[in-house]
Design a protein around this motif. Sequence first.
Motif, mmCIF file in Angstrom:
data_model
loop_
_atom_site.group_PDB
_atom_site.id
_atom_site.type_symbol
_atom_site.label_atom_id
_atom_site.label_comp_id
_atom_site.label_asym_id
_atom_site.label_seq_id
_atom_site.Cartn_x
_atom_site.Cartn_y
_atom_site.Cartn_z
ATOM 1 N N ARG A 8 96.496 64.879 47.840
ATOM 2 C CA ARG A 8 95.205 65.487 48.187
ATOM 3 C C ARG A 8 94.580 64.779 49.386
ATOM 4 N NH1 ARG A 8 89.713 64.964 46.963
ATOM 5 N NH2 ARG A 8 88.593 66.963 46.854
ATOM 6 N N GLU A 9 94.672 63.442 49.400
ATOM 7 C CA GLU A 9 94.106 62.672 50.514
ATOM 8 C C GLU A 9 94.772 63.042 51.843
ATOM 9 O OE1 GLU A 9 94.480 58.134 52.046
ATOM 10 O OE2 GLU A 9 93.655 58.365 50.011
ATOM 11 N N TYR A 10 96.119 63.133 51.835
ATOM 12 C CA TYR A 10 96.840 63.500 53.057
ATOM 13 C C TYR A 10 96.508 64.927 53.473
ATOM 14 C CZ TYR A 10 99.850 59.384 53.531
ATOM 15 O OH TYR A 10 100.323 58.112 53.765
ATOM 16 N N ARG A 11 96.423 65.831 52.502
ATOM 17 C CA ARG A 11 96.140 67.234 52.824
ATOM 18 C C ARG A 11 94.776 67.373 53.484
ATOM 19 N NH1 ARG A 11 93.224 70.914 50.335
ATOM 20 N NH2 ARG A 11 93.088 69.774 48.351
ATOM 21 N N ILE A 12 93.790 66.706 52.912
ATOM 22 C CA ILE A 12 92.431 66.782 53.465
ATOM 23 C C ILE A 12 92.365 66.135 54.846
ATOM 24 C CG2 ILE A 12 90.058 65.966 53.138
ATOM 25 C CD1 ILE A 12 90.501 66.325 50.120
ATOM 26 N N SER A 13 93.077 65.008 55.006
ATOM 27 C CA SER A 13 93.064 64.318 56.305
ATOM 28 C C SER A 13 93.654 65.178 57.413
ATOM 29 C CB SER A 13 93.815 62.994 56.211
ATOM 30 O OG SER A 13 95.211 63.207 56.065
ATOM 31 N N GLN A 18 95.373 74.194 50.460
ATOM 32 C CA GLN A 18 96.576 74.060 49.634
ATOM 33 C C GLN A 18 97.640 75.072 50.045
ATOM 34 O OE1 GLN A 18 95.312 74.306 45.555
ATOM 35 N NE2 GLN A 18 94.520 72.208 45.515
ATOM 36 N N LYS A 19 97.221 76.256 50.444
ATOM 37 C CA LYS A 19 98.149 77.297 50.884
ATOM 38 C C LYS A 19 98.942 76.837 52.090
ATOM 39 C CE LYS A 19 98.219 82.055 52.637
ATOM 40 N NZ LYS A 19 97.393 83.237 53.006
ATOM 41 N N ASP A 20 98.273 76.216 53.068
ATOM 42 C CA ASP A 20 98.939 75.745 54.278
ATOM 43 C C ASP A 20 99.827 74.542 53.985
ATOM 44 O OD1 ASP A 20 95.773 76.291 55.852
ATOM 45 O OD2 ASP A 20 97.500 77.662 55.815
ATOM 46 N N PHE A 21 99.358 73.671 53.100
ATOM 47 C CA PHE A 21 100.071 72.437 52.790
ATOM 48 C C PHE A 21 101.397 72.715 52.091
ATOM 49 C CE2 PHE A 21 100.455 68.172 50.747
ATOM 50 C CZ PHE A 21 100.230 67.389 51.875
ATOM 51 N N THR A 22 101.464 73.832 51.350
ATOM 52 C CA THR A 22 102.670 74.168 50.590
ATOM 53 C C THR A 22 103.518 75.227 51.283
ATOM 54 O OG1 THR A 22 101.470 75.855 49.329
ATOM 55 C CG2 THR A 22 101.546 73.620 48.401
ATOM 56 N N ASN A 23 103.243 75.470 52.582
ATOM 57 C CA ASN A 23 103.993 76.480 53.335
ATOM 58 C C ASN A 23 103.893 77.848 52.654
ATOM 59 O OD1 ASN A 23 105.591 77.664 55.287
ATOM 60 N ND2 ASN A 23 107.521 76.880 54.456
ATOM 61 N N TYR A 54 107.625 68.564 55.385
ATOM 62 C CA TYR A 54 106.975 69.743 55.979
ATOM 63 C C TYR A 54 105.658 69.379 56.650
ATOM 64 C CZ TYR A 54 104.648 74.257 56.385
ATOM 65 O OH TYR A 54 103.978 75.356 56.878
ATOM 66 N N ASN A 55 104.948 68.411 56.084
ATOM 67 C CA ASN A 55 103.646 68.029 56.625
ATOM 68 C C ASN A 55 103.701 66.760 57.478
ATOM 69 O OD1 ASN A 55 101.614 69.997 55.354
ATOM 70 N ND2 ASN A 55 102.863 69.367 53.610
ATOM 71 N N ASN A 56 104.940 66.383 57.881
ATOM 72 C CA ASN A 56 105.140 65.233 58.786
ATOM 73 C C ASN A 56 104.527 63.945 58.246
ATOM 74 O OD1 ASN A 56 106.527 66.713 60.821
ATOM 75 N ND2 ASN A 56 104.574 67.568 61.481
#
Length: 287
Positions: A8-13, A18-23, A54-56
């Motif tokens: 969650r921390e990486y996704r928000i940063s 969530q849709k974008d983070f999980t492709n 996927y999120n580098n």
Amino acid sequence: MTIGELLREYRISQGKKQKDFTNNGAIISQSYYSKVEKNSHRITAISLIELLHYNNIPLWNFFSRLNQSDDVQHQQMENLHNIMISAYYSHDYKKLNNIRQLINETNLSKENKEEEQLLVDGWIESLKKNPKLFDMDLRNKIKDKIFSNPSFDKNTITLYCNFMIFYDFDSNKIIAKNIIQQYKDSKNIKIQVAILAIICNILAIAIENENYSGISFFMDAADKIPTRPELFFYKNNLFFFENLIRYKDLKEKKYLINCKKSIETLINLNMEEYGRKINNFLMNHIN
């Protein structure tokens, strides 16, 4: 910190939903992922690694924050890398070979030890000048490792930068251009350092090959990265290579003077050995 909290921390940063983070749910369904973040569901190792790639997000970065002991191992690897680089620029074969023993004495995992040994072998290989002595199997092994990940992360970029010499010039231009386009908007200092180092190498190779086709892209990309204290060394090197290219093209003395100023800066900052190396490069390419 749990896996869900850290994801969650990486996704928000990264400013992602969530849709974008999980492709778009291709890696893991959004509904399931939502529960992973809330620690009510577990995520498989395969899905987790795929999410990170996927999120580098560098694997060592993520897992070291879950397990503090990994920070110690990461610091050991950083120390080894610094010794390798120092030995490489000193052309110190003995020190490079001694690093093999240092690696065996660390408490790194077997896999990490094998990776560090591969790096040492790569540094030794990159010092070879006679094509008859090239170890093509080793060079190809390092190339395979660079491209073993689906996308370039900081570690892969650094590995590529160190061993660009193993690629032909046209391949280097293609790979470097892809990296720059992937990270052109990155504000991460380590990424910017790696990109500037890659561009320096591209310009040096262009000069050695007397092939300047397409290098304006790289010079423009370097100019777009603001100069900061952490980047000064690489910006100074870029200043040298850019002015040498202009001197070779226009034969105007001011560009040669700028090259010498860049070398003087290195020497004045107690980088005499590297300054001499750059000066030798200059002398070999101004005739």
